[in-house]
Motif scaffolding. Structure first.
Motif, PDB file in Angstrom:
ATOM      1  N   HIS A 228       0.837  -1.199   0.000  1.00  0.00           N
ATOM      2  CA  HIS A 228       0.000   0.000   0.000  1.00  0.00           C
ATOM      3  C   HIS A 228       0.875   1.254   0.000  1.00  0.00           C
ATOM      4  O   HIS A 228       0.658   2.188  -0.789  1.00  0.00           O
ATOM      5  CB  HIS A 228      -0.908  -0.026   1.230  1.00  0.00           C
ATOM      6  N   LYS A 229       1.874   1.288   0.870  1.00  0.00           N
ATOM      7  CA  LYS A 229       2.751   2.457   0.941  1.00  0.00           C
ATOM      8  C   LYS A 229       3.568   2.606  -0.346  1.00  0.00           C
ATOM      9  O   LYS A 229       3.790   3.733  -0.830  1.00  0.00           O
ATOM     10  CB  LYS A 229       3.682   2.348   2.151  1.00  0.00           C
ATOM     11  N   THR A 230       3.997   1.492  -0.919  1.00  0.00           N
ATOM     12  CA  THR A 230       4.726   1.541  -2.193  1.00  0.00           C
ATOM     13  C   THR A 230       3.849   2.145  -3.275  1.00  0.00           C
ATOM     14  O   THR A 230       4.304   2.980  -4.073  1.00  0.00           O
ATOM     15  CB  THR A 230       5.178   0.123  -2.612  1.00  0.00           C
ATOM     16  N   ALA A 231       2.590   1.740  -3.307  1.00  0.00           N
ATOM     17  CA  ALA A 231       1.651   2.295  -4.286  1.00  0.00           C
ATOM     18  C   ALA A 231       1.496   3.796  -4.098  1.00  0.00           C
ATOM     19  O   ALA A 231       1.449   4.558  -5.082  1.00  0.00           O
ATOM     20  CB  ALA A 231       0.296   1.596  -4.159  1.00  0.00           C
ATOM     21  N   GLN A 232       1.422   4.252  -2.847  1.00  0.00           N
ATOM     22  CA  GLN A 232       1.306   5.680  -2.580  1.00  0.00           C
ATOM     23  C   GLN A 232       2.529   6.443  -3.096  1.00  0.00           C
ATOM     24  O   GLN A 232       2.409   7.525  -3.680  1.00  0.00           O
ATOM     25  CB  GLN A 232       1.130   5.918  -1.079  1.00  0.00           C
ATOM     26  N   ILE A 233       3.704   5.875  -2.890  1.00  0.00           N
ATOM     27  CA  ILE A 233       4.939   6.523  -3.355  1.00  0.00           C
ATOM     28  C   ILE A 233       4.965   6.591  -4.877  1.00  0.00           C
ATOM     29  O   ILE A 233       5.358   7.617  -5.457  1.00  0.00           O
ATOM     30  CB  ILE A 233       6.171   5.759  -2.829  1.00  0.00           C
ATOM     31  N   LEU A 234       4.540   5.536  -5.532  1.00  0.00           N
ATOM     32  CA  LEU A 234       4.521   5.523  -6.999  1.00  0.00           C
ATOM     33  C   LEU A 234       3.548   6.575  -7.539  1.00  0.00           C
ATOM     34  O   LEU A 234       3.818   7.219  -8.570  1.00  0.00           O
ATOM     35  CB  LEU A 234       4.147   4.132  -7.506  1.00  0.00           C
ATOM     36  N   THR A 235       2.423   6.750  -6.856  1.00  0.00           N
ATOM     37  CA  THR A 235       1.463   7.770  -7.269  1.00  0.00           C
ATOM     38  C   THR A 235       2.058   9.169  -7.119  1.00  0.00           C
ATOM     39  O   THR A 235       1.945  10.010  -8.022  1.00  0.00           O
ATOM     40  CB  THR A 235       0.177   7.670  -6.435  1.00  0.00           C
ATOM     41  N   GLU A 236       2.688   9.435  -5.970  1.00  0.00           N
ATOM     42  CA  GLU A 236       3.317  10.737  -5.751  1.00  0.00           C
ATOM     43  C   GLU A 236       4.403  11.004  -6.777  1.00  0.00           C
ATOM     44  O   GLU A 236       4.555  12.122  -7.278  1.00  0.00           O
ATOM     45  CB  GLU A 236       3.914  10.787  -4.340  1.00  0.00           C
ATOM     46  N   THR A 237       5.157   9.967  -7.108  1.00  0.00           N
ATOM     47  CA  THR A 237       6.247  10.111  -8.073  1.00  0.00           C
ATOM     48  C   THR A 237       5.709  10.449  -9.456  1.00  0.00           C
ATOM     49  O   THR A 237       6.241  11.331 -10.149  1.00  0.00           O
ATOM     50  CB  THR A 237       7.078   8.818  -8.125  1.00  0.00           C
ATOM     51  N   GLU A 269       5.038   5.385  10.377  1.00  0.00           N
ATOM     52  CA  GLU A 269       5.087   6.013   9.056  1.00  0.00           C
ATOM     53  C   GLU A 269       4.355   5.168   8.016  1.00  0.00           C
ATOM     54  O   GLU A 269       3.650   5.707   7.156  1.00  0.00           O
ATOM     55  CB  GLU A 269       6.537   6.247   8.635  1.00  0.00           C
ATOM     56  N   LEU A 270       4.501   3.856   8.108  1.00  0.00           N
ATOM     57  CA  LEU A 270       3.818   2.974   7.163  1.00  0.00           C
ATOM     58  C   LEU A 270       2.301   3.101   7.277  1.00  0.00           C
ATOM     59  O   LEU A 270       1.585   2.963   6.277  1.00  0.00           O
ATOM     60  CB  LEU A 270       4.222   1.519   7.396  1.00  0.00           C
ATOM     61  N   ASN A 271       1.826   3.383   8.485  1.00  0.00           N
ATOM     62  CA  ASN A 271       0.382   3.480   8.713  1.00  0.00           C
ATOM     63  C   ASN A 271      -0.144   4.907   8.653  1.00  0.00           C
ATOM     64  O   ASN A 271      -1.326   5.141   8.879  1.00  0.00           O
ATOM     65  CB  ASN A 271       0.035   2.854  10.062  1.00  0.00           C
ATOM     66  N   ASP A 272       0.738   5.859   8.334  1.00  0.00           N
ATOM     67  CA  ASP A 272       0.356   7.261   8.254  1.00  0.00           C
ATOM     68  C   ASP A 272       0.062   7.615   6.795  1.00  0.00           C
ATOM     69  O   ASP A 272       0.973   7.658   5.969  1.00  0.00           O
ATOM     70  CB  ASP A 272       1.487   8.138   8.788  1.00  0.00           C
ATOM     71  N   PRO A 273      -1.205   7.896   6.442  1.00  0.00           N
ATOM     72  CA  PRO A 273      -1.529   8.210   5.048  1.00  0.00           C
ATOM     73  C   PRO A 273      -0.895   9.507   4.559  1.00  0.00           C
ATOM     74  O   PRO A 273      -0.803   9.732   3.351  1.00  0.00           O
ATOM     75  CB  PRO A 273      -3.059   8.314   5.048  1.00  0.00           C
ATOM     76  N   ASP A 274      -0.443  10.356   5.494  1.00  0.00           N
ATOM     77  CA  ASP A 274       0.193  11.608   5.103  1.00  0.00           C
ATOM     78  C   ASP A 274       1.681  11.435   4.790  1.00  0.00           C
ATOM     79  O   ASP A 274       2.304  12.325   4.212  1.00  0.00           O
ATOM     80  CB  ASP A 274       0.048  12.658   6.205  1.00  0.00           C
ATOM     81  N   PHE A 275       2.246  10.305   5.183  1.00  0.00           N
ATOM     82  CA  PHE A 275       3.660  10.032   4.919  1.00  0.00           C
ATOM     83  C   PHE A 275       3.788   9.448   3.513  1.00  0.00           C
ATOM     84  O   PHE A 275       3.484   8.291   3.275  1.00  0.00           O
ATOM     85  CB  PHE A 275       4.213   9.054   5.959  1.00  0.00           C
ATOM     86  N   LYS A 276       4.215  10.285   2.575  1.00  0.00           N
ATOM     87  CA  LYS A 276       4.295   9.858   1.184  1.00  0.00           C
ATOM     88  C   LYS A 276       5.595  10.349   0.550  1.00  0.00           C
ATOM     89  O   LYS A 276       5.640  11.406  -0.083  1.00  0.00           O
ATOM     90  CB  LYS A 276       3.101  10.392   0.390  1.00  0.00           C
ATOM     91  N   PRO A 277       6.678   9.602   0.746  1.00  0.00           N
ATOM     92  CA  PRO A 277       7.922   9.970   0.069  1.00  0.00           C
ATOM     93  C   PRO A 277       7.732   9.979  -1.451  1.00  0.00           C
ATOM     94  O   PRO A 277       6.850   9.299  -1.981  1.00  0.00           O
ATOM     95  CB  PRO A 277       8.887   8.853   0.488  1.00  0.00           C
ATOM     96  N   VAL A 278       8.539  10.750  -2.127  1.00  0.00           N
ATOM     97  CA  VAL A 278       8.483  10.815  -3.583  1.00  0.00           C
ATOM     98  C   VAL A 278       9.867  10.511  -4.128  1.00  0.00           C
ATOM     99  O   VAL A 278      10.882  10.858  -3.514  1.00  0.00           O
ATOM    100  CB  VAL A 278       7.999  12.210  -4.065  1.00  0.00           C
ATOM    101  N   LYS A 293      17.371   9.704  -5.138  1.00  0.00           N
ATOM    102  CA  LYS A 293      16.973   9.066  -3.886  1.00  0.00           C
ATOM    103  C   LYS A 293      15.640   9.647  -3.405  1.00  0.00           C
ATOM    104  O   LYS A 293      15.329  10.812  -3.665  1.00  0.00           O
ATOM    105  CB  LYS A 293      18.039   9.273  -2.820  1.00  0.00           C
ATOM    106  N   PRO A 294      14.839   8.855  -2.713  1.00  0.00           N
ATOM    107  CA  PRO A 294      13.528   9.341  -2.237  1.00  0.00           C
ATOM    108  C   PRO A 294      13.651  10.557  -1.334  1.00  0.00           C
ATOM    109  O   PRO A 294      14.594  10.689  -0.566  1.00  0.00           O
ATOM    110  CB  PRO A 294      12.967   8.131  -1.474  1.00  0.00           C
ATOM    111  N   VAL A 295      12.675  11.428  -1.465  1.00  0.00           N
ATOM    112  CA  VAL A 295      12.576  12.608  -0.609  1.00  0.00           C
ATOM    113  C   VAL A 295      11.369  12.415   0.290  1.00  0.00           C
ATOM    114  O   VAL A 295      10.259  12.144  -0.194  1.00  0.00           O
ATOM    115  CB  VAL A 295      12.422  13.895  -1.447  1.00  0.00           C
ATOM    116  N   VAL A 296      11.584  12.536   1.590  1.00  0.00           N
ATOM    117  CA  VAL A 296      10.484  12.353   2.534  1.00  0.00           C
ATOM    118  C   VAL A 296       9.534  13.538   2.442  1.00  0.00           C
ATOM    119  O   VAL A 296       9.948  14.690   2.465  1.00  0.00           O
ATOM    120  CB  VAL A 296      11.005  12.203   3.970  1.00  0.00           C
ATOM    121  N   ASN A 297       8.263  13.225   2.311  1.00  0.00           N
ATOM    122  CA  ASN A 297       7.262  14.269   2.127  1.00  0.00           C
ATOM    123  C   ASN A 297       6.027  13.914   2.941  1.00  0.00           C
ATOM    124  O   ASN A 297       5.544  12.786   2.898  1.00  0.00           O
ATOM    125  CB  ASN A 297       6.885  14.367   0.647  1.00  0.00           C
TER     126      ASN A 297
END
Length: 331
Positions: A228-237, A269-278, A293-297
């Protein structure tokens, strides 16, 4: 330190799913069947389509049957119900409609594209008729619009479309057949399994449902949380990348960085929907695509309490304006 800030956002009402089927009655008569020997009058054979769209569950997303396989959601490819009505996804991320059986079969033979609708954007130039104020909401953050120009793809026959199925299509665009593409994406994500290498990564599974499944093991739930978190990061990217960049060309590099960010994240962080590295993707001076490298956002969030408070303040401000402005004008 985690920083959050509030923004005005409005919730919206999901589009109604309209269903129906054609038909007709035959005249009664003396011959068997009561139709005086004439062929019976029948309506279209009705089938059904259920397609689930997930980053979190996407409400009010547009779903297209990509008949020309160009990876875009185009006006003549929007999936409509049996009455020709445009229907958006519901709160569970599902497009759940009745269609003619022939249309159902055609949809299964073409890739799927899911388009995120941005707030108050005029889509008339794209051939879509979207009512003003209708936009896509990620149900991980149900009180605010996604506000992103994002599209997810899925292979033909898939009943689910996510950033993970989008990776499968990316591999297929690079020349792999579907089975090879699926195996490649599973390999890209394999480090999410940690020490339990017996876990299977189902690219077509509803990872949100797995997280809440009482029958799933702790290890399966943890893997679903990471997916789920990986999917969120891919969307932000995808949202942050310039339109001139072909993310399909660097999909493996992006996934490698996304998986690293997920494995480095804490449980909170994994369970925080607002934690979305890009994962920043750009072009260098030579025109080569570079994956950084990922940027924490931390994404700005609006919850029900904030939304209610802002709405009250706006209502009070409007009331004051209505009371004071007339007196100022008269003087």
């Amino acid at each position: 330190m985690q920083f959050k800030y509030s923004a005005l956002a409005a919730s919206l009402v999901a589009a109604l799913t309209l269903t129906g089927c054609g038909g007709g009655d035959s005249d009664s008569g003396s011959t068997p069947g009561g139709n005086n020997g004439k062929p019976p009058i029948t309506g279209p054979v009705v089938g059904g389509v259920v397609i689930t769209t997930i980053d979190g569950y996407l409400k009010n997303a547009l779903v297209c049957s990509d008949q020309n396989a160009n990876g875009k959601c185009e006006a003549n490819e929007v999936i409509t119900d049996i009455n020709g009505n445009l229907v958006l996804t519901n709160e569970k991320g599902q497009l759940d409609i009745q269609v003619e059986k022939s249309i159902e079969e055609a949809i299964k033979k073409a890739p799927i594209v899911v388009k995120v609708l941005e707030p108050f954007k005029d889509y008339s130039a794209d051939g879509f008729t979207i009512e003003p104020g209708i936009y896509t909401v990620d149900m991980d953050q149900p009180y605010q619009a996604m506000g992103k120009n994002v599209e997810f793809r899925a292979p033909a026959g898939s009943a689910i479309a996510t950033p993970l199925t989008d990776l499968i299509v990316a591999e297929m665009e690079n020349g792999s057949d579907q089975a090879t593409a699926e195996a490649s994406v599973q390999a890209m994500l394999s480090d999410l399994k940690g020490e339990d290498t017996s876990l299977e990564i189902d690219l077509y599974a509803d990872y949100i449902n797995t997280k809440e499944d009482t029958g799933a093991s702790d290890a399966e739930k943890q893997l679903a949380t990471k997916l789920h978190k990986t999917a969120q990061i891919l969307t932000e990217t995808q949202h942050q990348a310039d339109d001139s960049i072909d993310l399909d060309e660097v999909a493996e590099q992006v996934v490698t960085e996304a998986v690293t960010a997920v494995n480095d994240a804490t449980t909170d962080e994994l369970n925080d929907p607002d934690f979305k590295p890009v994962v920043p993707v750009d072009k260098n001076e030579s025109g080569e695509t570079v994956v950084e490298k990922p940027v924490v956002n931390y994404q700005a969030s609006v919850d029900e309490t904030i939304l209610g408070a802002v709405s009250t303040e706006l209502t009070n401000a409007i009331w004051l304006q209505e009371q004071i402005l007339p007196s100022l004008v008269t003087h």
